[in-house]
Scaffold this active site. Structure first.
Site, PDB file in Angstrom:
ATOM      1  N   LYS A  78       0.863  -1.201   0.000  1.00  0.00           N
ATOM      2  CA  LYS A  78       0.000   0.000   0.000  1.00  0.00           C
ATOM      3  C   LYS A  78       0.893   1.242   0.000  1.00  0.00           C
ATOM      4  O   LYS A  78       1.916   1.290   0.724  1.00  0.00           O
ATOM      5  CB  LYS A  78      -0.875  -0.035   1.248  1.00  0.00           C
ATOM      6  CG  LYS A  78      -1.884   1.090   1.400  1.00  0.00           C
ATOM      7  CD  LYS A  78      -2.734   0.830   2.660  1.00  0.00           C
ATOM      8  CE  LYS A  78      -3.786   1.901   2.852  1.00  0.00           C
ATOM      9  NZ  LYS A  78      -4.595   1.652   4.067  1.00  0.00           N
ATOM     10  N   SER A 156      -9.509   1.673   3.390  1.00  0.00           N
ATOM     11  CA  SER A 156      -8.677   2.441   2.491  1.00  0.00           C
ATOM     12  C   SER A 156      -7.648   1.587   1.745  1.00  0.00           C
ATOM     13  O   SER A 156      -6.989   2.101   0.829  1.00  0.00           O
ATOM     14  CB  SER A 156      -7.937   3.533   3.272  1.00  0.00           C
ATOM     15  OG  SER A 156      -7.149   2.963   4.262  1.00  0.00           O
ATOM     16  N   SER A 180      -9.647  -0.575   7.644  1.00  0.00           N
ATOM     17  CA  SER A 180      -9.097  -0.431   6.297  1.00  0.00           C
ATOM     18  C   SER A 180      -8.358  -1.613   5.712  1.00  0.00           C
ATOM     19  O   SER A 180      -7.978  -1.561   4.549  1.00  0.00           O
ATOM     20  CB  SER A 180      -8.174   0.791   6.252  1.00  0.00           C
ATOM     21  OG  SER A 180      -8.951   1.971   6.384  1.00  0.00           O
TER      22      SER A 180
END
Lengths: 492, 95, 486
Positions: A78, A156, A180
């Site tokens: 990420k 997210s 997330s």
């Protein structure tokens, strides 16, 4: 064996060990696939040259018999983890062109165990969101989207979850602040594991909410998630909130029997309006666990309804301070046409931050401001204590808690982006474990009425990742989600 | 708690985020919605409850007083758009 | 009994109420929350870690020694050490504050209430209470004079540990404020937790000043900044108090604001435009846990304290039989006290004390040097004092020799030898000199013998001139008296 890209972490480790293929071949396969994909938009940055170089080094180590625990395993990261000399943006304009001169502890551990970073993935800007729609790099498509219906991957860590589901990597790293990792894992039909707060170092992770952020793996099996977590967790002297506790053998935990383990079912998660498909998966999960010899009991977590509002006070408050450093002076985007210092700040931050980030900074600033601190922030932190107390009491009677991960399956892109509060309600089941710092895992357990993945969540005692891994493994076996993936054409 | 325009402007100022006139009303509405929603925390009895000061309940770890960092000015300013000889620069501040 | 200055306005008699906030940089190797070095005057941004520069993802880790230094200072201020303290974020925007917040302590500081005693001009003592001492990060430095349109930021200072020491508003005039600041400075230098250098900024002071008529409630206070020396602080307070009086007697209100002192114009000016009275939005820093210091540690650190100024002064008075004033001067600074105690060993106390206070400190003062810059060390001074006490050189010669030692260097004995400055005490030799002077000056001899006794001094002077000042004046005196009688 099927395609190389279908292989999970454990399968890769075994395959490389058996010399069924080389790391270079494997990485090349993923790179080709990533570059080919024009619709998912899961990745924001790839460096094929560097990945292949590292794959070669991995193969070389294997030749010299110096194999590391994750040697040759291609992992997507990420874009919230600072990777040295590789641009890192947190999917925000305000960090455009930012190239960290340091490596985050978690990615350093990944690299030191031989893992290959296959690319950086898209995310909600500064990890604020539940759909990956606030990314400055455009929306990410959920691989379970069919035809006209374009589904969000969740957020997210939407890019990471989509990449794992679409077999663009063997596994991925995400971060979880209010859900997330778990929520996008649920939406994309993959496994997402958030460890106990303090298990993984936060050093080098672009901060959103300091008392909540945690790194964790997203993978295609519970065992894979365990393998990755074992390598990336551990005490770090550079993070004052890092906990000095030995990391147990998480892989062995996966095959531990759950006979006589007690699983708690919290009544407060049975919210009105919970759709029947979610209810059914939950019931089914309970049956699977009973069959495996576990005891099921009802428990109460009375302050559950207050977790979300408490979270949406505490997280923005911490974020408002954590994001104050983005001022255009030291790094990142800097507005043009500025005539004063005040201009520099206001215009840079106005143009550099997206709407959701601005909303949260403003909320955070407000709840900390003079006259409102007691009513909002202090109150929320006290409610948080009550939530922790709820869990402590519950864990006197059970070893793990079973809930759905999300109140529904993935929604369509654009469906909820106009109503902030409606978007926040996605996190209703994941936020309590975040506030209490407890380990939690989501595993894909079935499909909703629209044939979209639904996850079940297990929440454990502090530092008892082992229990939730063992219980999750049982659910995973019973669910046989792979058959649904095949059925829906996610995997051939 | 509904916010008024003036409050939103004041907060935006504190947070150093410029909001266009045309957007103030939208923000005011959205922020009011969020704050109204979190009001439900008022229902919780928190008498004698201490606020959370850290999930892990430990105390702060201290490090030895040793110089183990710094000494790389070039790396510090590398990402800055406006700089001069290893110093950051900003529009002139008059005190 | 303290008798503070009261200011006479046009209409009323006013008293001042003053509180001081002192920021003292802690003496330690690395910064409060990062491992970069604490130093002064290095190349821009060379003593900066990624943490100090507030790079994305960076986290603070606290320096144990900085905590110890703060606790020790708390002990020296007779203050309560809090076993649990919390770090808070103080949020505001300024270029020298890279995080956009300063890590400080708001509700739960590491040190609570304490006090110190200050000596007033009339010799009396006054107790000034201290509100608290807390730990916080220092900010970076901005320079505004290198470019017409730009200011430059150097973060070397960013993150250096500071102790903020807040007094209660107990001071009633600028002299008391000066005495307090000097005492505080002396104390931290005694215990070596701060080098107290106001020039280099390792000790900084802001003053909160308000005025009121006798018996009235507290007036609105203004905060004064840019007070770079004790002298300037005192002048700033004086100006500000008078300014406030003028405002109030003119029927206006004093605005609560921050004002900058201008040492060139000797006035205070309102600082910047009305940045709304900063709403700092303090909240506990979630990157840091509460700091726990146990009683064992607190007590151990107390034991490690050296003898403090008040105790040392009392001991000097007793052990060396010094006056309160002399003891006070000698113990005002730890280095001065140590210097004295080295020199005085085996030597006459009163003589040594006088010489050090008058001549040695006087010379340091004239040349604007601090004692650690002194070219004359304790051994060298001791040697000089021995030469005087042994009568080898006269007091007058000694002063010249001392000046040479200071300005050009060298040891006393060396200088005396090479310049032939030994005092002539041989009576025969001196008799010869005196006889010569008498022979050469018949007129004065007549005048003296006819009653002008004052001329004795003149004769002595002549002999001194003839011997280049090296004649032992006492003996010369005797000889002249004897020879002129005949």
């Amino acid at each position: 064996m099927g395609k190389l890209s279908d292989l999970g972490v454990e399968e890769v480790i075994n395959g490389l060990s058996n010399k069924s293929f080389s790391a270079k071949e494997l990485v090349q396969a993923y790179i080709d696939k990533i570059l080919e994909d024009k619709i998912l938009n899961a990745f924001v940055r790839v460096n094929p040259e560097k990945s292949l170089k590292n794959a070669e080094l991995s193969d070389d180590r294997r030749k010299r018999n110096k194999v590391l625990p994750l040697d040759g395993v291609p992992i997507a990261v990420k874009d919230i983890f600072c990777t040295k000399n590789e641009e890192t943006n947190a999917s925000s304009k305000i960090l455009e062109n930012f190239v960290p001169q340091y490596e985050s502890t978690v990615t350093r551990k990944l690299l030191e165990s031989g893992g290959i970073i296959i690319g950086k993935t898209s995310m909600d800007e500064f990890a604020m969101g539940s759909s990956n729609e606030t990314s400055n790099n455009g929306v990410v498509l959920n691989p379970w989207s069919k035809g006209e219906k374009k589904l969000v991957p969740g957020g997210s860590s939407g890019g990471s979850a989509a990449a794992v589901s679409a077999r663009l990597c063997s596994a991925a790293l995400g971060t979880d602040t209010g859900g997330s990792i778990r929520q996008p894992a649920s939406f994309c039909g993959v496994v997402g594991l958030k460890p106990t707060y303090g298990r993984c170092s936060r050093w080098g992770i672009i901060a959103f909410a300091s008392s909540l952020d945690q790194a964790g793996p997203i993978a295609r099996s519970v065992r894979d998630a365990a393998i990755i977590l074992e390598q990336i967790s551990g005490f770090d002297t550079m993070d004052s909130t890092s906990v000095d506790k030995k990391v147990p053998n998480l892989l062995t935990a996966c095959s531990q029997s759950i006979k006589e383990k007690t699983i708690g079912i919290p009544g407060e998660y049975q919210i009105s309006g919970l759709s029947d498909d979610v209810r059914n998966i939950w019931k089914q999960g309970i049956e699977w666990l009973k069959s495996a010899g576990a005891n099921i009991i009802d428990i109460s977590l009375p302050h559950t309804p207050y977790a979300l509002p408490a979270y949406y006070i505490v997280a923005p408050a911490e974020a408002s301070a954590n994001l104050a450093r983005y001022d255009g002076i030291k790094y990142g985007f800097r507005a043009n046409n500025i005539t004063s210092l005040d201009d520099l700040y206001s215009k840079t931050r106005s143009e550099g931050f997206g709407a959701e980030v601005k909303r949260r900074i403003l909320i955070g600033t407000y709840v900390l401001s003079a006259g409102y601190y007691d009513a909002y922030y202090l109150k929320a932190q006290k409610v948080r204590t009550k939530i922790v107390q709820d869990f402590n009491i519950a864990f006197e009677k059970c070893d793990a808690i079973l809930t759905p991960t999300t109140p529904a399956g993935a929604f369509e892109i654009g469906e909820k982006s106009h109503n902030p509060v409606e978007m926040y309600l996605n996190d209703i089941f994941t936020v309590p474990a975040s506030l209490a710092g407890l380990p939690a895992i989501s595993l894909p357990s079935g499909l909703d009425n629209n044939k979209r993945p639904l996850g079940l969540q297990l929440i454990g005692r502090p530092f008892d990742e082992e229990s939730i891994l063992s219980v999750a493994s049982v659910l995973e076996d019973s669910a046989n989600f792979r058959s649904m993936e095949i059925e829906q054409g996610i995997v051939s | 708690m509904s916010l008024d325009r003036a409050t939103v402007i004041r907060i935006a100022n504190l947070a150093k985020i410029h909001i266009d006139d045309s957007e103030i009303d939208i923000f005011t509405r959205e922020l009011s919605q969020i704050l109204n929603w979190v009001e439900q925390l008022n229902e919780v009895d928190v008498k004698n409850v201490k606020p959370m000061t850290g999930v892990s309940g430990m105390s702060l770890r201290e490090r030895e007083d040793e110089v183990l960092d710094g000494g790389y000015a070039d790396k510090i300013v590398k990402n800055s758009k406006e700089k001069k000889k290893n110093s950051f620069s900003v529009p002139k501040v008059i005190e | 009994m303290s008798n503070p200055i009261k200011l006479k306005g046009e209409k009323f008699l006013w008293e001042m109420v003053i509180g001081l906030e002192v920021h003292a940089q802690i003496k330690c190797k690395s910064k409060l929350f990062s491992g970069a070095a604490c130093d002064f005057g290095a190349e821009p941004n060379s003593l900066v870690s990624f943490v100090d520069a507030a790079m994305p993802g960076m986290l603070p880790v606290i320096n144990k020694e900085a905590v110890n230094q703060a606790i020790k200072t708390g002990h020296a201020l007779n203050a309560k050490i809090n076993e649990i303290s919390v770090f808070d974020r103080k949020n505001y925007f300024y270029p020298d504050l890279p995080q956009g917040y300063q890590i400080s302590q708001f509700k739960s500081p590491i040190v609570g209430e304490g006090w110190i005693d200050i000596s007033l001009e009339d010799g009396s003592s006054k107790r000034v209470e201290i509100e608290r001492l807390h730990l916080e990060q220092d900010a970076g430095k901005s320079t505004h004079d290198q470019d017409p349109n730009l200011s430059f930021i150097d973060l070397n200072r960013s993150g250096i540990p500071l102790m903020e020491i807040v007094s209660k508003p107990d001071m009633r005039d600028w002299k008391e404020a000066g005495a307090y600041l000097r005492k505080l400075r002396s104390i931290v230098r005694y215990i070596d937790t701060c080098d107290g250098n106001m020039d280099e900024g390792s000790l900084r002071c802001d003053a909160n000043v308000s005025v009121r008529t006798e018996g009235d409630v507290l007036g609105t206070r203004c905060e004064l900044k840019n007070l770079n020396s004790v002298k300037f602080m005192m002048k700033a307070i004086e100006f500000e108090a008078n300014r406030q009086i003028e405002v109030l007697e003119g029927g206006e209100k004093v605005e609560q604001e921050t004002r900058l002192y201008d040492p060139n114009k000797n006035e205070t000016r309102s600082m910047r435009s009305k940045e709304d009275a900063h709403d700092y939005r303090y909240f506990p820093d979630p990157d840091l846990l509460p700091l726990h210091v146990d009683l064992q540690r607190i007590n151990r650190l107390k034991k490690e304290l050296p003898e403090l100024p008040d105790k040392k002064k009392a001991r000097f008075e007793k052990e060396y039989n010094l006056s309160s004033y002399d003891a006070g001067v000698l113990t005002a600074d730890i280095q001065h006290a140590n210097f004295f105690e080295k020199v005085v060993v085996g030597r006459n106390v009163k003589f040594t004390a006088n010489w050090i206070i008058t001549n040695f400190f006087g010379m340091l003062n004239d040349l604007g040097k601090s004692i650690d810059e002194s070219p004359v060390d304790s051994e060298q001074l001791g040697e000089l004092l021995d030469l005087i006490q042994d009568g080898i050189i006269s007091g007058r010669t000694a002063k010249d020799v001392f000046e040479e030692m200071f300005t050009k260097g060298g040891n006393a004995r060396q200088i005396v030898e090479s310049k032939g400055l030994k005092q002539i005490s041989n009576t025969d030799e001196l008799e010869k000199m005196v006889k010569d002077v008498i022979d050469e000056n018949n007129k004065q001899v007549e005048q003296y013998r006819s009653g002008n006794e004052k001329l004795l001094g003149w004769f002595v002077g002549q002999v001194m001139k003839k011997t280049g000042g090296t004649a032992n004046p006492k003996i010369v005196n005797e000889v002249i008296l004897r020879l002129l009688k005949n």
